[in-house]
Design an enzyme around this catalytic site. Structure first.
Site, PDB file in Angstrom:
ATOM      1  N   SER A 104       0.838  -1.206   0.000  1.00 35.20           N
ATOM      2  CA  SER A 104       0.000   0.000   0.000  1.00 35.20           C
ATOM      3  C   SER A 104       0.867   1.247   0.000  1.00 35.20           C
ATOM      4  O   SER A 104       2.016   1.227   0.465  1.00 35.20           O
ATOM      5  CB  SER A 104      -0.899   0.017   1.231  1.00 35.20           C
ATOM      6  OG  SER A 104      -1.714  -1.120   1.244  1.00 35.20           O
TER       7      SER A 104
HETATM    8  C1  SAM Z   1      -3.252  -4.090   0.279  1.00 33.10           C
HETATM    9  S1  SAM Z   1      -2.716  -5.719   0.494  1.00 33.10           S
HETATM   10  C2  SAM Z   1      -1.962  -5.713   2.083  1.00 33.10           C
HETATM   11  C3  SAM Z   1      -0.858  -4.711   2.246  1.00 33.10           C
HETATM   12  C4  SAM Z   1       0.008  -4.960   3.424  1.00 33.10           C
HETATM   13  N1  SAM Z   1      -0.693  -4.806   4.676  1.00 33.10           N
HETATM   14  C5  SAM Z   1       1.263  -4.104   3.395  1.00 33.10           C
HETATM   15  O1  SAM Z   1       1.983  -4.147   4.365  1.00 33.10           O
HETATM   16  O2  SAM Z   1       1.556  -3.443   2.406  1.00 33.10           O
HETATM   17  C6  SAM Z   1      -4.217  -6.576   0.867  1.00 33.10           C
HETATM   18  C7  SAM Z   1      -4.058  -8.032   1.186  1.00 33.10           C
HETATM   19  O3  SAM Z   1      -5.274  -8.512   1.724  1.00 33.10           O
HETATM   20  C8  SAM Z   1      -5.336  -9.884   1.437  1.00 33.10           C
HETATM   21  N2  SAM Z   1      -6.706 -10.364   1.634  1.00 33.10           N
HETATM   22  C9  SAM Z   1      -7.792 -10.171   0.833  1.00 33.10           C
HETATM   23  N3  SAM Z   1      -8.852 -10.786   1.348  1.00 33.10           N
HETATM   24  C10 SAM Z   1      -8.449 -11.382   2.500  1.00 33.10           C
HETATM   25  C11 SAM Z   1      -9.099 -12.171   3.479  1.00 33.10           C
HETATM   26  N4  SAM Z   1     -10.393 -12.502   3.391  1.00 33.10           N
HETATM   27  N5  SAM Z   1      -8.383 -12.602   4.546  1.00 33.10           N
HETATM   28  C12 SAM Z   1      -7.067 -12.291   4.656  1.00 33.10           C
HETATM   29  N6  SAM Z   1      -6.394 -11.564   3.747  1.00 33.10           N
HETATM   30  C13 SAM Z   1      -7.075 -11.090   2.696  1.00 33.10           C
HETATM   31  C14 SAM Z   1      -4.840  -9.961   0.000  1.00 33.10           C
HETATM   32  O4  SAM Z   1      -4.374 -11.272  -0.319  1.00 33.10           O
HETATM   33  C15 SAM Z   1      -3.730  -8.901   0.003  1.00 33.10           C
HETATM   34  O5  SAM Z   1      -2.469  -9.478   0.163  1.00 33.10           O
END
Ligand code: SAM
Length: 402
Positions: free
Chosen positions: A77
């Site tokens: 992000s």
């Molecule tokens: C924006 S990214 C995370 C960015 C991260 N926190 C960072 O440090 O940059 C969003 C993440 O949410 C995960 N995600 C989506 N749906 C999810 C769910 N139901 N449970 C857990 N993770 C999920 C995706 O696989 C993705 O890797």
């Protein structure tokens, strides 16, 4: 360490310092602990293969994974939204924090904030992302972070309770597991979608309900798994779409298509137009039947739609007629006046109803403070008011205004 490694580390350190300076200037970083965490964690180690300048650009997200259609599923992000959410979270040393959606970088920032006495658990639904996050965290020296494969819908009960739950994927609802795993004085920071727009909302627990303390517009990759939501879009014409993402609503699509081709009625409210994001939240939560109207930029350029429709604007629909908000410069007072464009056989009625909302906003709520957003789970023993309710699968969002 070779000279080139030393050089890269020096360049990264100076880009990092510059990123923190910029985030302070943008007003996104306001506290010393968040500034210190951002100044310490080597963000570039969580973006291997990317140029250092891209890794340290304050407002740039980097795509980690896409689906077959090209939609981003996982991102590093942008630093500015991570800073906003960490400020909203007000994490203290010793806290236990669950991060939903892994990547490693944000978890490392949280590890800096909780210190040696705290605990960070980071969950991701995608095993490949879990592996990647673990590898990056180890390379950066943050292997105390517990990265686990899990669907957000279930949380991570084995390490609960958590003082903070920080969600980094766009959520449509608050699953019961988050409430169950949140400590009595805990806080959830979550990008929650309310009628087509996502806001990062910091919710404090108050017994069995959640009450907002701050919110900001934000864009996130969609939640996958059991909590995934499906957005409905209704195509009215080439470049004109209605977006509906709450409970299914029925529209007379043919009648709305006819209305599109009918002459435009303009009505002006006499009320000042400003704070568009706040006004939008008011409209979205006070209209009986609501969708977002999106029009392609060329249609706006041709004068067929107001500029508001290019970004998406709340549209009020009654049978085969619809109205949406616009604005014009106010020559007398400066600034802008809000107004309405309406189409269809009942254009007068829908325009009058919309104008009434614009006036009510301006006279009763505008500049009196932010909305209060509550989340009331279905299991809570709380009676609900009659206005400003948005029903979700596991509970109800209530938006009220001072
Ligand atoms: C924006 S990214 C995370 C960015 C991260 N926190 C960072 O440090 O940059 C969003 C993440 O949410 C995960 N995600 C989506 N749906 C999810 C769910 N139901 N449970 C857990 N993770 C999920 C995706 O696989 C993705 O890797």
């Amino acid at each position: 360490m070779s000279t080139s490694h030393t050089d890269a580390a020096d360049i990264a350190a100076s880009l990092r310092a510059e990123m923190v300076r910029e985030l302070r200037e943008m007003g996104e970083v306001i506290s010393e602990p968040v500034a210190a965490a951002l100044a310490t964690v080597p963000r570039h180690l969580f973006a291997p293969g990317e140029p250092l300048e891209a890794a340290y650009a304050a407002d740039r997200a980097l795509v980690v994974k896409r689906d077959a259609s090209g939609t981003a599923l996982s991102l590093l992000s942008a630093a500015h939204i991570q800073a906003v959410m960490l400020e909203q979270a007000e994490i203290e040393p010793g806290m236990r924090v669950l991060e939903i959606g892994s990547g490693g970088y944000n978890a490392a920032l949280i590890q800096e904030l909780v210190g040696a006495e705290g605990m960070v658990v980071s969950a991701d639904i995608d095993p490949g992302i879990v592996e990647r996050a673990r590898t990056c965290l180890t390379a950066a020296g943050y292997d105390r972070v517990e990265v686990v494969p899990a669907d957000a819908e279930n949380g991570v009960p084995e390490h609960a309770p958590y003082d903070r739950i920080i969600v980094t994927a766009g959520a449509w609802d608050i699953p019961p597991a988050w409430m169950d795993q949140l400590s009595a004085a805990g806080r959830i920071v979550v990008p929650l979608r309310i009628r087509g727009r996502t806001r990062s909302i910091a919710f404090d627990r108050s017994d069995d309900v959640l009450v907002s303390r701050s919110y900001r517009l934000a864009a996130f990759v969609p939640m996958q798994g059991a909590g995934a939501f499906r957005e409905h879009t209704v195509r009215l014409a080439e470049g004109v779409v209605l977006q509906v993402d709450e409970e299914p609503q029925r529209f007379d699509v043919e009648a709305l298509r006819r209305a599109l081709g009918s002459p435009r009625l303009e009505r002006w409210s006499g009320a000042a137009f400003d704070l568009p994001d706040e006004l939008e939240l008011f409209l979205l939560t006070n209209m009986p039947q609501v969708a977002m109207l999106h029009a392609a930029e060329e249609l706006v350029d041709q004068g067929r739609f107001a500029l508001s429709a290019a970004r998406g604007v709340p549209v009020l629909i009654r049978d085969g007629s619809f109205a949406y908000r616009t604005k014009r410069p106010n020559q007398e007072t400066g600034g802008f006046e809000s107004g309405v464009f309406a189409h269809g056989p009942d254009a007068e009625t829908v325009a009058a109803e919309y104008v009434e909302l614009l006036r009510r906003w301006a006279s009763d709520h505008r500049r009196r403070g932010a909305a209060r957003i509550q989340y009331v789970p279905k299991t809570a023993r709380t009676s609900l008011p009659s206005r400003g309710l948005i029903r979700k699968r596991h509970g109800t969002v209530i938006v009220s205004w001072p």
